[in-house]
Design a protein around this motif. Structure first.
Motif, PDB file in Angstrom:
ATOM      1  N   LEU A 190      -7.517 -43.716 -57.155  1.00  0.00           N
ATOM      2  CA  LEU A 190      -8.202 -43.352 -55.910  1.00  0.00           C
ATOM      3  C   LEU A 190      -7.187 -43.055 -54.799  1.00  0.00           C
ATOM      4  O   LEU A 190      -7.345 -42.084 -54.039  1.00  0.00           O
ATOM      5  CB  LEU A 190      -9.133 -44.493 -55.480  1.00  0.00           C
ATOM      6  CG  LEU A 190     -10.027 -44.224 -54.268  1.00  0.00           C
ATOM      7  CD1 LEU A 190     -11.018 -43.103 -54.557  1.00  0.00           C
ATOM      8  CD2 LEU A 190     -10.773 -45.480 -53.870  1.00  0.00           C
ATOM      9  N   TYR A 193      -5.664 -39.590 -55.429  1.00  0.00           N
ATOM     10  CA  TYR A 193      -6.574 -38.522 -54.999  1.00  0.00           C
ATOM     11  C   TYR A 193      -6.579 -38.406 -53.470  1.00  0.00           C
ATOM     12  O   TYR A 193      -6.539 -37.303 -52.914  1.00  0.00           O
ATOM     13  CB  TYR A 193      -7.998 -38.797 -55.495  1.00  0.00           C
ATOM     14  CG  TYR A 193      -8.228 -38.490 -56.958  1.00  0.00           C
ATOM     15  CD1 TYR A 193      -8.124 -37.198 -57.445  1.00  0.00           C
ATOM     16  CD2 TYR A 193      -8.562 -39.507 -57.859  1.00  0.00           C
ATOM     17  CE1 TYR A 193      -8.348 -36.907 -58.790  1.00  0.00           C
ATOM     18  CE2 TYR A 193      -8.789 -39.232 -59.201  1.00  0.00           C
ATOM     19  CZ  TYR A 193      -8.683 -37.931 -59.664  1.00  0.00           C
ATOM     20  OH  TYR A 193      -8.897 -37.647 -60.986  1.00  0.00           O
ATOM     21  N   ASN A 194      -6.628 -39.546 -52.798  1.00  0.00           N
ATOM     22  CA  ASN A 194      -6.698 -39.539 -51.336  1.00  0.00           C
ATOM     23  C   ASN A 194      -5.386 -39.065 -50.709  1.00  0.00           C
ATOM     24  O   ASN A 194      -5.398 -38.347 -49.699  1.00  0.00           O
ATOM     25  CB  ASN A 194      -7.060 -40.936 -50.824  1.00  0.00           C
ATOM     26  CG  ASN A 194      -7.394 -40.928 -49.342  1.00  0.00           C
ATOM     27  OD1 ASN A 194      -8.049 -40.017 -48.851  1.00  0.00           O
ATOM     28  ND2 ASN A 194      -6.928 -41.932 -48.626  1.00  0.00           N
ATOM     29  N   LYS A 197      -5.234 -35.333 -51.076  1.00  0.00           N
ATOM     30  CA  LYS A 197      -6.178 -34.741 -50.116  1.00  0.00           C
ATOM     31  C   LYS A 197      -5.613 -34.795 -48.702  1.00  0.00           C
ATOM     32  O   LYS A 197      -5.746 -33.836 -47.919  1.00  0.00           O
ATOM     33  CB  LYS A 197      -7.528 -35.460 -50.153  1.00  0.00           C
ATOM     34  CG  LYS A 197      -8.577 -34.800 -49.255  1.00  0.00           C
ATOM     35  CD  LYS A 197      -9.889 -35.560 -49.245  1.00  0.00           C
ATOM     36  CE  LYS A 197     -10.923 -34.805 -48.411  1.00  0.00           C
ATOM     37  NZ  LYS A 197     -10.488 -34.487 -47.048  1.00  0.00           N
ATOM     38  N   SER A 198      -4.957 -35.908 -48.361  1.00  0.00           N
ATOM     39  CA  SER A 198      -4.333 -36.038 -47.040  1.00  0.00           C
ATOM     40  C   SER A 198      -3.249 -34.985 -46.842  1.00  0.00           C
ATOM     41  O   SER A 198      -3.106 -34.417 -45.757  1.00  0.00           O
ATOM     42  CB  SER A 198      -3.739 -37.440 -46.871  1.00  0.00           C
ATOM     43  OG  SER A 198      -4.752 -38.422 -46.938  1.00  0.00           O
TER      44      SER A 198
END
Length: 298
Positions: A190, A193-194, A197-198
């Motif tokens: 997680l 993924y974050n 994305k950031s």
């Protein structure tokens, strides 16, 4: 062992298939796969199994069934095999979370059928049968799930099966399993993924072409974040409570790091960095990785 049915022949399913063939663990292996692209790949690769279009045919001929599909597929497949499955057939799976999948199994699987869950700790960010390996499980942990109604004979059978394809086997309750892997596997994915994305959001906001300057950190996180989205959606949804608790703990520690950085608290942040480095040494000592630097692929 006579006949085995593998339902879902992507990365893990094809690796199980290759491992069974390599170690001569079955008279015949049937493959049920709904993806036309994967079926074509399986045939082109000439994998050592018989692809079947009918679950009825394969289920009635099999003594052992292994679910290697995303967990969101379990209910539909169970409903399809209920009419054909024999009480003498054992079912297992390779899913990464167990509490919610156990509820599905208990609710929808025909009474009198034995399902004992497995979780081989193996895999990669790539997916599809073309990436499977016959040595995927060698030296890796495989968790077997023991519940109140678990039959000891089935646990022993699965223990021998996974050991024969190279795994180290341990037994846990579904509750302990899901708590442990919420921290060791689910949260890191997680975060990956974050983080990616950031980086995407930052790139858009600042109009910088930053991805081409990816340092080792972002590069390594991007590898994890390239994992199969359906599989990871299912894991996040199925283990949501434990993952939410892990996120809370992560946020608490992140805020503590932020506070140290803003206040330039040298003693506190140095202690944190020294303590966290010890985990790497422990992982190497436990032979979960090798003690060689990684400067990126050539």
């Amino acid at each position: 062992m006579k006949n085995i049915l593998i339902i879902g022949c992507g990365l893990l399913g094809s690796s199980v298939l290759r491992s069974i063939h390599k170690n001569k663990l079955a008279d015949k292996v049937y493959i049920y796969e709904k993806s036309k692209k994967n079926i074509s790949r399986i045939k082109n690769l000439k994998l050592p199994g018989t692809v079947v279009s009918s679950l009825k045919e394969a289920v009635t001929k099999s003594n052992f069934i292994i679910f290697c599909t995303p967990m969101s597929e379990y209910k539909n497949i169970i409903m399809k095999i209920n009419n054909y499955i024999s009480p003498n057939t054992l079912i297992t799976d390779v899913g990464s979370s167990k509490i919610e999948s156990s509820k599905i199994i208990k609710k929808f699987l025909k009474k009198g059928i034995a399902w004992t869950s497995s979780h081989p700790i193996a895999g990669s960010e790539v997916s599809g049968p073309q990436h499977g390996k016959s040595n995927m499980f060698e030296g890796r942990w495989c968790i077997l799930i023991k519940e109140k109604n678990t039959i000891k004979k089935n646990l022993n059978f699965l223990k021998k099966f996974w050991e024969k394809i190279g795994s180290k086997v341990t037994i846990m309750s579904p509750e302990k399993h899901d708590k442990i892997f919420s921290i060791t596997s689910h949260l890191p994915h997680l975060i990956a993924y974050n983080l990616v994305k950031s980086a995407q959001d930052f790139e858009k906001k600042q109009s910088y072409d930053l991805i081409k300057y990816s340092a080792g950190g972002l590069r390594d996180f991007s590898r994890i974040a390239a994992s199969n989205e359906i599989m990871w959606r299912d894991i996040f949804f199925n283990n949501n409570k434990n993952i939410s608790n892990a996120i809370d703990l992560f946020i608490k520690n992140l805020k503590s790091f932020k506070s140290d950085i803003n206040s330039k608290n040298n003693k506190s942040i140095i202690n944190k960095l020294i303590e966290t480095k010890k985990v790497r040494s422990k992982i190497i000592k436990l032979k979960q990785d090798i003690n060689k630097p990684d400067f990126g692929r050539s």
